[in-house]
Scaffold this motif. Structure first.
Motif, mmCIF file in Angstrom:
data_model
loop_
_atom_site.group_PDB
_atom_site.id
_atom_site.type_symbol
_atom_site.label_atom_id
_atom_site.label_comp_id
_atom_site.label_asym_id
_atom_site.label_seq_id
_atom_site.Cartn_x
_atom_site.Cartn_y
_atom_site.Cartn_z
ATOM 1 N N UNK A 21 3.237 -3.078 2.924
ATOM 2 C CA UNK A 21 2.602 -2.687 1.137
ATOM 3 C C UNK A 21 1.771 -4.184 0.270
ATOM 4 N N UNK A 22 0.885 -3.506 -0.499
ATOM 5 C CA UNK A 22 0.419 -4.519 -1.210
ATOM 6 C C UNK A 22 1.411 -5.440 -2.199
ATOM 7 N N UNK A 23 1.026 -6.215 -2.789
ATOM 8 C CA UNK A 23 2.385 -7.160 -3.804
ATOM 9 C C UNK A 23 1.607 -6.511 -5.106
ATOM 10 N N UNK A 24 2.582 -6.380 -5.452
ATOM 11 C CA UNK A 24 2.516 -5.611 -6.754
ATOM 12 C C UNK A 24 1.236 -6.902 -7.881
ATOM 13 N N UNK A 25 1.708 -8.202 -7.876
ATOM 14 C CA UNK A 25 0.633 -8.599 -8.370
ATOM 15 C C UNK A 25 -0.966 -8.216 -7.644
ATOM 16 N N UNK A 26 -1.470 -7.835 -6.681
ATOM 17 C CA UNK A 26 -2.870 -8.678 -6.308
ATOM 18 C C UNK A 26 -3.265 -7.402 -6.227
ATOM 19 N N UNK A 27 -4.194 -7.833 -6.967
ATOM 20 C CA UNK A 27 -4.850 -6.477 -6.796
ATOM 21 C C UNK A 27 -6.316 -6.685 -5.907
ATOM 22 N N UNK A 28 -7.031 -5.800 -5.822
ATOM 23 C CA UNK A 28 -7.820 -4.860 -5.212
ATOM 24 C C UNK A 28 -9.223 -5.450 -4.825
ATOM 25 N N UNK A 29 -10.580 -6.940 -4.285
ATOM 26 C CA UNK A 29 -11.612 -7.110 -4.613
ATOM 27 C C UNK A 29 -12.319 -6.805 -3.805
ATOM 28 N N UNK A 30 -13.640 -6.635 -4.469
ATOM 29 C CA UNK A 30 -14.959 -6.178 -3.684
ATOM 30 C C UNK A 30 -14.778 -6.887 -2.277
ATOM 31 N N UNK A 31 -14.603 -7.837 -2.010
ATOM 32 C CA UNK A 31 -14.494 -8.626 -0.854
ATOM 33 C C UNK A 31 -13.511 -7.340 0.736
ATOM 34 N N UNK A 32 -12.069 -6.878 -0.167
ATOM 35 C CA UNK A 32 -11.374 -6.227 0.609
ATOM 36 C C UNK A 32 -12.272 -4.817 1.256
ATOM 37 N N UNK A 33 -13.107 -4.276 0.430
ATOM 38 C CA UNK A 33 -14.177 -3.277 0.662
ATOM 39 C C UNK A 33 -15.269 -3.876 2.277
ATOM 40 N N UNK A 93 -19.293 12.342 5.890
ATOM 41 C CA UNK A 93 -19.062 11.043 5.402
ATOM 42 C C UNK A 93 -18.044 9.829 5.924
ATOM 43 N N UNK A 94 -18.492 8.525 5.315
ATOM 44 C CA UNK A 94 -16.664 8.037 5.262
ATOM 45 C C UNK A 94 -15.929 8.513 4.227
ATOM 46 N N UNK A 95 -15.163 8.471 4.039
ATOM 47 C CA UNK A 95 -13.678 8.628 3.596
ATOM 48 C C UNK A 95 -13.772 7.755 2.546
ATOM 49 N N UNK A 96 -14.178 6.318 2.387
ATOM 50 C CA UNK A 96 -13.786 5.531 0.835
ATOM 51 C C UNK A 96 -12.567 5.163 0.422
ATOM 52 N N UNK A 97 -11.224 5.192 0.937
ATOM 53 C CA UNK A 97 -10.084 5.244 0.352
ATOM 54 C C UNK A 97 -9.735 4.181 0.121
ATOM 55 N N UNK A 98 -9.199 3.560 -0.947
ATOM 56 C CA UNK A 98 -9.114 2.037 -1.082
ATOM 57 C C UNK A 98 -6.916 1.810 -0.255
ATOM 58 N N UNK A 99 -6.763 2.957 -0.574
ATOM 59 C CA UNK A 99 -5.237 3.105 0.042
ATOM 60 C C UNK A 99 -5.658 2.606 1.834
ATOM 61 N N UNK A 100 -6.558 3.179 2.086
ATOM 62 C CA UNK A 100 -6.887 2.438 3.876
ATOM 63 C C UNK A 100 -6.686 1.358 4.046
ATOM 64 N N UNK A 101 -8.003 0.704 2.885
ATOM 65 C CA UNK A 101 -8.294 -1.234 3.249
ATOM 66 C C UNK A 101 -6.985 -1.375 2.619
ATOM 67 N N UNK A 102 -5.988 -1.273 1.765
ATOM 68 C CA UNK A 102 -4.717 -2.026 2.249
ATOM 69 C C UNK A 102 -3.201 -1.922 2.620
ATOM 70 N N UNK A 103 -4.007 -0.193 3.285
ATOM 71 C CA UNK A 103 -2.625 -0.864 4.529
ATOM 72 C C UNK A 103 -4.005 -1.016 6.561
ATOM 73 N N UNK A 104 -5.081 -1.861 5.672
ATOM 74 C CA UNK A 104 -5.350 -2.878 7.178
ATOM 75 C C UNK A 104 -4.993 -3.971 6.084
ATOM 76 N N UNK A 105 -4.927 -4.216 5.674
ATOM 77 C CA UNK A 105 -4.660 -5.040 5.374
ATOM 78 C C UNK A 105 -2.995 -5.834 5.043
ATOM 79 N N UNK A 106 -2.483 -5.223 4.476
ATOM 80 C CA UNK A 106 -0.758 -5.442 5.082
ATOM 81 C C UNK A 106 -0.008 -4.568 5.346
ATOM 82 N N UNK A 107 -0.684 -3.331 5.756
ATOM 83 C CA UNK A 107 0.179 -2.889 7.003
ATOM 84 C C UNK A 107 0.873 -2.211 6.221
ATOM 85 N N UNK A 108 2.559 -2.205 6.873
ATOM 86 C CA UNK A 108 4.005 -1.167 6.413
ATOM 87 C C UNK A 108 4.543 -2.181 5.387
#
Length: 397
Positions: free
Chosen positions: A290-302, A273-288
């Motif tokens: 890190x995600x800005x504290x005021x930026x939520x994760x949207x469904x489009x990010x998935x 099965x796929x791991x489906x872990x949101x922290x991996x989405x964040x790293x893929x978008x923002x890299x090292x």
């Protein structure tokens, strides 16, 4: 008839000769004083005179030396001129003379020469005053100061590296530390290769030295824990081990949940099965960064395609997404033995786990009801697989 030339003789046995009368003029003349006895030739020798001079000088010098020694020891032990606690820096390579001069210049001691010469008599061969930054107490004597500088117990500073930071975030902390010196490496260490911990150091320490210490400590810890791993793990290399531990580290900060979260990911890997872990989405978008504290994760990010988006890729991402600590590594090496395949936030900082999709969907609906009371934006998701995106376990053949 009187005879003027008559000589009167004293009775025999009185030890004196006859008295010869003198005229008044003769009586007034001073009698001849006998010459003092002549010094012997030995006493008049130049060698003797020189030796007497030398002995006199030796005695004088001994008196001066004793008086000087007493003064120096007394000055070395009496309270110093420092009126308040102060910091004093001994740079690497500073000699005793330079240290003494700097102490006097800073008003910590009263006489650099006394400190220098007396300290030199205390130090054994090969010993020296150690480099570092020291706290000197008010009125500390030179003897006290010597003991402090000889001990090497300098003031220690610390930099804290919490679990789950990326390498770039760790480098930022090192760069912002005003006590550390030296440049950061031009090439950053590999993600996941630095151990999160509190690192103590003295003023003047190099940033490169702290990084090397972090790297060695992480490698040692990973090797030790890897040797004690569960032999049934579906992870074959230490590199994969650190990758999964970095995901577990970012998924939960609760000590008692890490092994449970790890069991979910292990079960998913074993089932394909796929791991489906949101922290991996964040790293893929923002890299090292890190995600800005005021930026939520949207469904489009998935659905954004990145090498790290475990909603889109199967298996593990190519590198760690953080630097995992001991607890996360231990959790992955020896996870709980469960049948759980899902977890979702419980609204209190923890998670609820489920072995079936039906149980998980019920947990997600419960979580959404709690979140609806806090936010009204339907585009924001919690970062855990929900009932719509959660992957069903593949059917066994």
């Amino acid at each position: 008839m009187n005879d003027t030339n008559h000589v009167t003789e004293l009775p025999p046995g009185n030890g004196r000769g006859p008295i010869i009368p003198k005229s008044p003029n003769e009586a007034l003349k001073p009698e001849r004083v006998p010459e003092p006895p002549r010094r012997s030739k030995k006493a008049r020798s130049q060698v003797v005179i020189f030796l007497n001079f030398v002995m006199t000088m030796v005695v004088v010098l001994c008196v001066i030396g004793v008086a000087g020694f007493y003064y120096m020891i007394s000055a070395f032990q009496r309270p110093g001129p420092l009126e308040a606690n102060a910091h004093f820096m001994v740079r690497p390579g500073n000699g005793l003379a330079e240290i003494a001069t700097n102490l006097e210049r800073n008003g910590i001691i009263s006489d650099a020469r006394v400190f220098r010469y007396v300290t030199a008599t205390y130090l054994r061969k090969g010993e020296t005053l150690k480099a570092g930054e020291y706290e000197i107490k008010a009125r500390a004597s030179m003897k006290d100061i010597m003991g402090i500088l000889e001990s090497g117990k300098s003031i220690l500073y610390s930099v804290v590296m919490p679990e789950g930071l990326t390498v770039r975030q760790m480098m930022l902390r090192l760069a912002e530390d005003a006590v550390l010196e030296g440049d950061l490496p031009s090439e950053l260490p590999a993600e996941g290769s630095l151990r999160p911990d509190t690192y103590k150091f003295s003023r003047g320490s190099k940033r490169a030295d702290i990084i090397q210490q972090m790297r060695v400590a992480q490698q040692k810890m990973v090797d030790q824990i890897w040797e004690r791993r569960d032999p049934d793990l579906p992870i074959k290399t230490k590199e994969e081990f650190v990758v999964l531990a970095s995901i577990v580290e970012k998924e939960t900060g609760k000590e008692d949940e890490r092994a449970h979260v790890a069991s979910v990911f292990i079960n998913r890997l074993q089932r394909g099965m796929r791991l489906q872990s949101d922290p991996t989405i964040v790293y893929g978008i923002f890299g090292g960064e890190g995600k800005p504290s005021d930026r939520p994760i949207f469904k489009s990010d998935l659905v954004k395609p990145t090498p790290y988006n475990t909603y889109q890729i199967k298996g593990l991402p190519p590198t760690p997404i953080s630097n995992p600590g001991r607890a996360a590594l231990e959790a992955v090496a020896n996870p709980w033995r469960t049948k759980d395949l899902y977890f979702v936030a419980d609204g209190t900082g923890g998670h609820v786990f489920a072995a079936t999709l039906e149980e998980h969907n019920a947990n997600v609906r419960r979580w959404r009801r709690m979140e609806s009371e806090r936010a009204a934006n339907p585009e924001v998701v919690d970062g855990q697989p929900d009932g719509d995106e959660a992957e069903k376990p593949p059917k066994s053949n």
